[in-house]
Motif scaffolding. Structure first.
Motif, PDB file in Angstrom:
ATOM      1  N   THR A  38      53.044  39.036  45.625  1.00 41.76           N
ATOM      2  CA  THR A  38      53.069  40.136  46.593  1.00 41.76           C
ATOM      3  C   THR A  38      52.787  41.461  45.891  1.00 41.76           C
ATOM      4  O   THR A  38      53.276  41.705  44.781  1.00 41.76           O
ATOM      5  N   GLY A  39      51.989  42.311  46.566  1.00 37.29           N
ATOM      6  CA  GLY A  39      51.706  43.637  46.057  1.00 37.29           C
ATOM      7  C   GLY A  39      52.525  44.695  46.763  1.00 37.29           C
ATOM      8  O   GLY A  39      53.184  44.427  47.784  1.00 37.29           O
ATOM      9  N   ASP A  40      52.477  45.939  46.240  1.00 42.42           N
ATOM     10  CA  ASP A  40      53.248  47.011  46.862  1.00 42.42           C
ATOM     11  C   ASP A  40      52.643  47.497  48.172  1.00 42.42           C
ATOM     12  O   ASP A  40      53.206  48.371  48.839  1.00 42.42           O
ATOM     13  N   ASP A  41      51.507  46.888  48.576  1.00 44.12           N
ATOM     14  CA  ASP A  41      50.966  47.140  49.910  1.00 44.12           C
ATOM     15  C   ASP A  41      51.554  46.179  50.932  1.00 44.12           C
ATOM     16  O   ASP A  41      51.179  46.192  52.106  1.00 44.12           O
ATOM     17  N   GLY A  42      52.441  45.284  50.491  1.00 47.73           N
ATOM     18  CA  GLY A  42      53.087  44.330  51.389  1.00 47.73           C
ATOM     19  C   GLY A  42      52.309  43.060  51.632  1.00 47.73           C
ATOM     20  O   GLY A  42      52.780  42.174  52.364  1.00 47.73           O
ATOM     21  N   ILE A  43      51.142  42.929  51.034  1.00 52.47           N
ATOM     22  CA  ILE A  43      50.300  41.759  51.251  1.00 52.47           C
ATOM     23  C   ILE A  43      50.564  40.724  50.169  1.00 52.47           C
ATOM     24  O   ILE A  43      50.610  41.052  48.977  1.00 52.47           O
ATOM     25  N   SER A  44      50.730  39.462  50.599  1.00 49.78           N
ATOM     26  CA  SER A  44      51.001  38.358  49.675  1.00 49.78           C
ATOM     27  C   SER A  44      49.842  37.379  49.656  1.00 49.78           C
ATOM     28  O   SER A  44      49.119  37.225  50.646  1.00 49.78           O
ATOM     29  N   GLY A  45      49.691  36.692  48.547  1.00 43.58           N
ATOM     30  CA  GLY A  45      48.755  35.577  48.424  1.00 43.58           C
ATOM     31  C   GLY A  45      49.500  34.349  47.953  1.00 43.58           C
ATOM     32  O   GLY A  45      50.586  34.449  47.360  1.00 43.58           O
ATOM     33  N   ILE A  46      48.942  33.178  48.220  1.00 43.57           N
ATOM     34  CA  ILE A  46      49.617  31.931  47.873  1.00 43.57           C
ATOM     35  C   ILE A  46      48.759  31.092  46.925  1.00 43.57           C
ATOM     36  O   ILE A  46      47.539  31.189  46.905  1.00 43.57           O
ATOM     37  N   GLY A  47      49.449  30.284  46.129  1.00 42.59           N
ATOM     38  CA  GLY A  47      48.796  29.318  45.260  1.00 42.59           C
ATOM     39  C   GLY A  47      49.610  28.044  45.233  1.00 42.59           C
ATOM     40  O   GLY A  47      50.797  28.038  45.594  1.00 42.59           O
ATOM     41  N   LEU A 106      48.767  30.842  39.978  1.00 37.66           N
ATOM     42  CA  LEU A 106      48.955  32.290  40.058  1.00 37.66           C
ATOM     43  C   LEU A 106      47.619  32.998  40.219  1.00 37.66           C
ATOM     44  O   LEU A 106      47.500  33.969  40.973  1.00 37.66           O
ATOM     45  N   ASP A 107      46.604  32.509  39.525  1.00 32.30           N
ATOM     46  CA  ASP A 107      45.265  33.082  39.670  1.00 32.30           C
ATOM     47  C   ASP A 107      44.743  32.883  41.095  1.00 32.30           C
ATOM     48  O   ASP A 107      44.168  33.804  41.694  1.00 32.30           O
ATOM     49  N   VAL A 108      44.943  31.689  41.657  1.00 38.08           N
ATOM     50  CA  VAL A 108      44.543  31.433  43.045  1.00 38.08           C
ATOM     51  C   VAL A 108      45.256  32.404  43.983  1.00 38.08           C
ATOM     52  O   VAL A 108      44.649  32.978  44.900  1.00 38.08           O
ATOM     53  N   ALA A 109      46.556  32.603  43.756  1.00 33.24           N
ATOM     54  CA  ALA A 109      47.332  33.499  44.620  1.00 33.24           C
ATOM     55  C   ALA A 109      46.830  34.938  44.533  1.00 33.24           C
ATOM     56  O   ALA A 109      46.806  35.660  45.543  1.00 33.24           O
ATOM     57  N   LEU A 110      46.415  35.366  43.351  1.00 35.98           N
ATOM     58  CA  LEU A 110      45.860  36.714  43.205  1.00 35.98           C
ATOM     59  C   LEU A 110      44.567  36.861  43.997  1.00 35.98           C
ATOM     60  O   LEU A 110      44.360  37.855  44.706  1.00 35.98           O
ATOM     61  N   TRP A 111      43.683  35.886  43.874  1.00 31.47           N
ATOM     62  CA  TRP A 111      42.424  35.950  44.627  1.00 31.47           C
ATOM     63  C   TRP A 111      42.685  35.909  46.132  1.00 31.47           C
ATOM     64  O   TRP A 111      42.052  36.637  46.910  1.00 31.47           O
ATOM     65  N   ASP A 112      43.616  35.060  46.557  1.00 31.84           N
ATOM     66  CA  ASP A 112      43.970  34.981  47.971  1.00 31.84           C
ATOM     67  C   ASP A 112      44.540  36.317  48.455  1.00 31.84           C
ATOM     68  O   ASP A 112      44.155  36.832  49.506  1.00 31.84           O
ATOM     69  N   ARG A 113      45.456  36.891  47.673  1.00 33.71           N
ATOM     70  CA  ARG A 113      46.064  38.171  48.039  1.00 33.71           C
ATOM     71  C   ARG A 113      45.007  39.273  48.170  1.00 33.71           C
ATOM     72  O   ARG A 113      45.006  40.047  49.142  1.00 33.71           O
ATOM     73  N   THR A 352      39.298  33.495  58.877  1.00 33.02           N
ATOM     74  CA  THR A 352      40.435  34.403  58.732  1.00 33.02           C
ATOM     75  C   THR A 352      40.581  34.806  57.264  1.00 33.02           C
ATOM     76  O   THR A 352      40.058  34.137  56.373  1.00 33.02           O
ATOM     77  N   PRO A 353      41.287  35.901  56.974  1.00 33.64           N
ATOM     78  CA  PRO A 353      41.318  36.425  55.605  1.00 33.64           C
ATOM     79  C   PRO A 353      41.941  35.471  54.586  1.00 33.64           C
ATOM     80  O   PRO A 353      42.802  34.651  54.906  1.00 33.64           O
ATOM     81  N   GLY A 354      41.501  35.631  53.351  1.00 29.67           N
ATOM     82  CA  GLY A 354      42.030  34.842  52.256  1.00 29.67           C
ATOM     83  C   GLY A 354      41.699  33.370  52.388  1.00 29.67           C
ATOM     84  O   GLY A 354      40.609  32.990  52.816  1.00 29.67           O
ATOM     85  N   LEU A 355      42.656  32.530  52.020  1.00 31.53           N
ATOM     86  CA  LEU A 355      42.460  31.085  52.130  1.00 31.53           C
ATOM     87  C   LEU A 355      42.368  30.611  53.572  1.00 31.53           C
ATOM     88  O   LEU A 355      41.855  29.538  53.857  1.00 31.53           O
ATOM     89  N   GLY A 356      42.926  31.389  54.494  1.00 36.73           N
ATOM     90  CA  GLY A 356      42.846  31.028  55.908  1.00 36.73           C
ATOM     91  C   GLY A 356      44.018  30.212  56.407  1.00 36.73           C
ATOM     92  O   GLY A 356      43.977  29.694  57.525  1.00 36.73           O
ATOM     93  N   PHE A 357      45.067  30.096  55.603  1.00 36.94           N
ATOM     94  CA  PHE A 357      46.268  29.383  56.045  1.00 36.94           C
ATOM     95  C   PHE A 357      47.453  29.899  55.259  1.00 36.94           C
ATOM     96  O   PHE A 357      47.318  30.597  54.241  1.00 36.94           O
ATOM     97  N   ASP A 358      48.638  29.553  55.726  1.00 38.60           N
ATOM     98  CA  ASP A 358      49.874  29.892  55.035  1.00 38.60           C
ATOM     99  C   ASP A 358      50.747  28.645  54.919  1.00 38.60           C
ATOM    100  O   ASP A 358      50.493  27.620  55.576  1.00 38.60           O
ATOM    101  N   PHE A 359      51.758  28.725  54.086  1.00 41.01           N
ATOM    102  CA  PHE A 359      52.731  27.643  54.028  1.00 41.01           C
ATOM    103  C   PHE A 359      53.525  27.598  55.330  1.00 41.01           C
ATOM    104  O   PHE A 359      53.822  28.624  55.934  1.00 41.01           O
ATOM    105  N   ASP A 360      53.834  26.389  55.770  1.00 41.10           N
ATOM    106  CA  ASP A 360      54.720  26.169  56.912  1.00 41.10           C
ATOM    107  C   ASP A 360      56.148  26.167  56.368  1.00 41.10           C
ATOM    108  O   ASP A 360      56.577  25.182  55.750  1.00 41.10           O
TER     109      ASP A 360
END
Length: 373
Positions: A38-47, A106-113, A352-360
């Motif tokens: 998660t960044g200080d802009d409130g946006i998170s990415g997942i890996g 972690l690298d995947v999560a950064l790119w997704d974020r 949709t943005p990033g990977l296009g899905f989130d964890f359930d």
């Protein structure tokens, strides 16, 4: 500048509904290591990655104890620099395996974020090579108790009826007569025009055994033979490639561009199966793909179609995504809130943005080994 304010990790364990076999092992359950950045802009990415049948928490521990301190407070867009710093931090602990998988996710999560922050699907953020969809092959053909050649052929035909023009089956567990019966049944059922991949999962320890199988298989026009030997036995991959017209494919658990360059220099594989959740993330995948392109070699990434649809969609020398049509083997599908759609053997690229899905999160709680931390 967007600073990284939080890195969380979690391990989940998902049992298979049925014991499922490869050439030389059986799988009863799968561990997955998951991360959020998660960044200080409130946006998170997942890996995420496959952490093995047991002790997947080793990947999660490497995230928390080794690599999280490298990322905290850093510029989330400085992906190349952070990759190098994580790699250097983990150098003595593992240049492959669990530590590299921790770096990868972690690298995947950064790119997704960062793609989410740019409001772009990941493949577009990376620079799209495809516009709407990418070709896929249907992966299956596992060994199950009581699964006859006729039932295997029925499974493969089912994929073709769904529109897939390429299918993959497991090989190497039975004797030559048994394997030929399986190959013959499948080829007769799917016809001559459907591509048929074979996955041996490190079935053989010596060249004569692998070569005997290849000679038997050649009349059935397989598109490739995958992982005939241990991933460390590069020389036997080369020797087999010299002796059979069947293209040799490998690399699904390799890490780092240097190891892939060795495969290319030795002409040990005509197809690389680089997995971004294993090799060093999106960053390293792109380096490997570019290197392979200079050798005229294609990348057909292994596993995790939800991730690799974006990388195939942004890599000109990546012709196929490996696709799992149900959640029996790739049971990671149970952990996410959106599934890819497909038509006529092609996967539709997410819009949709990033990977296009989130964890359930409800599913994660059901399978969790530990909480987010």
């Amino acid at each position: 500048m967007t600073r990284i304010t939080d890195v969380q990790a979690r391990t989940v364990n998902v049992a298979l509904d049925n014991p499922t076999s490869f050439s030389n092992r059986q799988v009863l359950k799968r561990d997955y290591a998951l991360v959020k950045v998660t960044g200080d802009d409130g946006i998170s990415g997942i890996g995420f990655c496959y952490g093995g049948n047991n002790a997947g928490h080793l990947v999660t521990q490497a995230v928390r104890d080794l690599l999280k301190p490298v990322l905290m407070g850093q510029d989330a867009h400085r992906v190349e620099g952070l990759w190098q710093e994580m790699y250097q931090e983990g150098l003595l602990h593992g240049r492959t395996g669990s530590v590299m998988r921790a770096l990868s996710i972690l690298d995947v999560a950064l790119w997704d974020r960062n793609a989410r922050a740019a409001n772009l699907p990941l493949y577009k953020f990376l620079g799209a090579s495809d516009e709407h969809s990418v070709a896929a092959y249907a992966s299956g053909g596992y060994y199950l108790d009581g699964k006859t050649p006729a039932r295997l052929a029925e499974e493969m035909t089912g994929y073709v009826e769904k529109g897939f023009k390429a299918v993959k089956m497991k090989v190497g567990r039975e004797d030559l007569a048994g394997e030929e019966a399986r190959l013959a049944a499948v080829r007769e059922a799917i016809g001559p025009d459907v591509l048929l991949m074979m996955d041996a999962n490190n079935a053989w320890r010596d060249l004569p055994s692998a070569l005997a199988f290849a000679r038997m298989a050649e009349p059935y026009s397989p598109y490739w033979i995958e992982e005939p030997f241990s991933p460390d036995d590069i020389d036997n991959h080369r020797r087999l490639a010299e002796r059979t017209p069947i293209p040799v494919a490998t690399g699904e658990i390799e890490a780092g561009r240097w190891r892939f360059k060795e495969l290319l220099d030795k002409e040990a594989a005509m197809i690389l199966q680089t997995d971004a959740a294993v090799c060093g993330g999106v960053t390293e995948f792109r380096r490997i793909a570019a290197t392979a392109a200079s050798y005229g070699v294609e990348i057909c990434p292994h596993w995790f179609h939800d991730l690799h649809v974006h990388l195939v969609g942004s890599t000109p020398n990546a012709p196929f995504v490996e696709f799992f049509a149900d959640d029996q083997v790739l049971n990671f599908r149970r952990l996410i809130d959106t599934q890819l759609t497909f038509s006529d053997g092609r996967l539709n690229l997410p819009q949709t943005p990033g990977l296009g899905f989130d964890f359930d999160e409800e599913a994660l709680s059901r399978y969790a080994v530990e909480p987010w931390s």
